[in-house]
Design a protein around this motif. Structure first.
Motif, short mmCIF file in Angstrom:
data_model
loop_
_atom_site.label_atom_id
_atom_site.label_comp_id
_atom_site.label_asym_id
_atom_site.label_seq_id
_atom_site.Cartn_x
_atom_site.Cartn_y
_atom_site.Cartn_z
N ILE A 187 0.87 -1.18 0.00
CA ILE A 187 0.00 0.00 0.00
C ILE A 187 0.90 1.23 0.00
O ILE A 187 1.92 1.24 0.68
N GLU A 188 0.57 2.23 -0.80
CA GLU A 188 1.47 3.39 -0.90
C GLU A 188 0.80 4.65 -0.34
O GLU A 188 -0.43 4.70 -0.20
N PRO A 189 1.61 5.68 0.01
CA PRO A 189 1.07 6.86 0.70
C PRO A 189 -0.15 7.49 0.04
O PRO A 189 -1.10 7.87 0.74
N LEU A 190 -0.18 7.59 -1.29
CA LEU A 190 -1.34 8.24 -1.94
C LEU A 190 -2.63 7.46 -1.67
O LEU A 190 -3.68 8.06 -1.42
N VAL A 191 -2.53 6.13 -1.69
CA VAL A 191 -3.72 5.31 -1.43
C VAL A 191 -4.17 5.49 0.02
O VAL A 191 -5.36 5.67 0.30
N GLY A 225 1.77 10.69 11.65
CA GLY A 225 3.20 10.66 11.94
C GLY A 225 3.96 11.38 10.83
O GLY A 225 3.51 11.39 9.69
N LYS A 226 5.11 11.97 11.17
CA LYS A 226 5.82 12.69 10.09
C LYS A 226 6.36 11.71 9.05
O LYS A 226 6.46 12.06 7.88
N ASN A 266 7.35 10.09 4.15
CA ASN A 266 7.04 11.47 4.57
C ASN A 266 6.11 12.13 3.56
O ASN A 266 6.41 13.20 3.01
N GLN A 267 5.00 11.46 3.23
CA GLN A 267 4.10 11.97 2.20
C GLN A 267 2.64 11.98 2.63
O GLN A 267 1.87 12.82 2.15
N THR A 268 2.25 11.02 3.48
CA THR A 268 0.82 10.77 3.69
C THR A 268 0.09 12.00 4.25
O THR A 268 -0.97 12.38 3.74
N THR A 309 1.50 16.87 11.39
CA THR A 309 2.38 15.69 11.38
C THR A 309 3.38 15.85 12.53
O THR A 309 3.89 16.94 12.77
N THR A 310 3.58 14.74 13.25
CA THR A 310 4.28 14.81 14.55
C THR A 310 5.77 14.56 14.43
O THR A 310 6.21 13.64 13.73
#
Ligand code: AMP
Length: 249
Positions: free
Chosen positions: A92-96, A116-117, A125-127, A175-176
């Motif tokens: 599963i990737e960040p965009l999904v 989360g960062k 570091n994208q979501t 983002t933390t």
């Protein structure tokens, strides 16, 4: 207000990660998995917002295999109120993930999403950033301090060379960063209580999201092994080596 916190199941940060022999990824068989450390910080911050009377409900969300339920239970034992598990077996990737979170935000109506960062497995570091863009919300990334001020958040961000303080209108995505707080341990009574807290399940398709990947991992390799150092007898030799061998001064 509600706070939504995504929690990712990743290889435990204490585990020495091993690359698979065919270089297609890393070994996951018989490896200890835990909640992404930045997500523990997010859960802690969400619970603190609830304890301070700013939030009424904290919802933990995880996207991935069946065992993600354990990660959600950890969040519930720390103090989250309920969980949502979006079941997906493959990569599963960040965009999904961001698209799935957007659907859940539309459904649940939280005022803050604390992401989360970065996930320590893919380091993307994208979501969070993608989610803020999909929602059209403001965002405060890499936060090390959060204060609610009426209908906005005053956030301190860790940036190169110092700290930046910004104000973001609610609703917002945060983002933390590592120094935001120290996450609590779940007490035994809270672990027992967490077993009774509800976890709703969906598939990406039920949320209207196509889970297929656009990114293909071509190769995963170990970092190059470091060469052994040399011992020098005095400062003069050190300076000579730095100047003439390493050529760094
Ligand atoms: P990344 O953009 O992959 O570095 O991940 C940043 C953050 O997004 C993580 O710390 C989580 O808060 C969230 N996230 C990413 N993937 C997932 C997932 N599969 N399930 C839940 N949260 C996720």
């Amino acid at each position: 207000m509600k706070v939504l916190v995504p929690v990712k199941r990743v290889i435990d940060y204490n585990v020495k990660v091993r690359v698979k022999a065919d270089q297609t990824g890393v070994e996951l068989a018989n490896v200890k998995m835990s909640m992404n450390p930045f997500d523990e910080i997010s859960i802690e911050e969400a619970i603190r917002l609830k304890e301070a009377g700013h939030a009424e409900e904290v919802i933990a969300v995880s996207v991935g295999v069946q065992q993600c339920q354990e990660t959600i239970r950890t969040a519930l034992a720390m103090g989250a109120d309920r969980g949502i598990h979006v079941v997906h077996d493959g990569d599963i990737e960040p965009l999904v993930v961001a698209k799935i979170l957007k659907e859940l935000v539309d459904k649940e109506g939280p005022s803050i999403v604390i992401v989360g960062k970065q996930a320590i497995d893919d380091d993307s570091n994208q979501t969070g950033q993608m989610l803020a863009a999909l929602l059209g919300w403001g965002q405060a990334t890499f936060v090390s301090k959060v204060e609610i001020e009426g209908d906005s958040i005053k956030a301190t961000r860790e940036v190169d060379g110092g700290l930046e303080t910004i104000s973001v209108m609610l609703p917002a995505v945060l983002t933390t960063d590592l120094r935001l707080n120290e996450p609590r341990y779940a007490s035994l009574p809270n672990i027992m209580k967490a077993k009774k807290k509800p976890i709703e399940q969906f598939t990406p398709v039920e949320l209207g999201v196509d889970p297929s990947c656009r990114i293909e991992i071509l190769k995963v390799a170990e970092p190059p092994t470091r060469e052994a150092g040399v011992k020098v007898s005095d400062v003069g030799e050190l300076v000579d080596k730095l100047r003439n061998t390493a050529k760094v001064i």
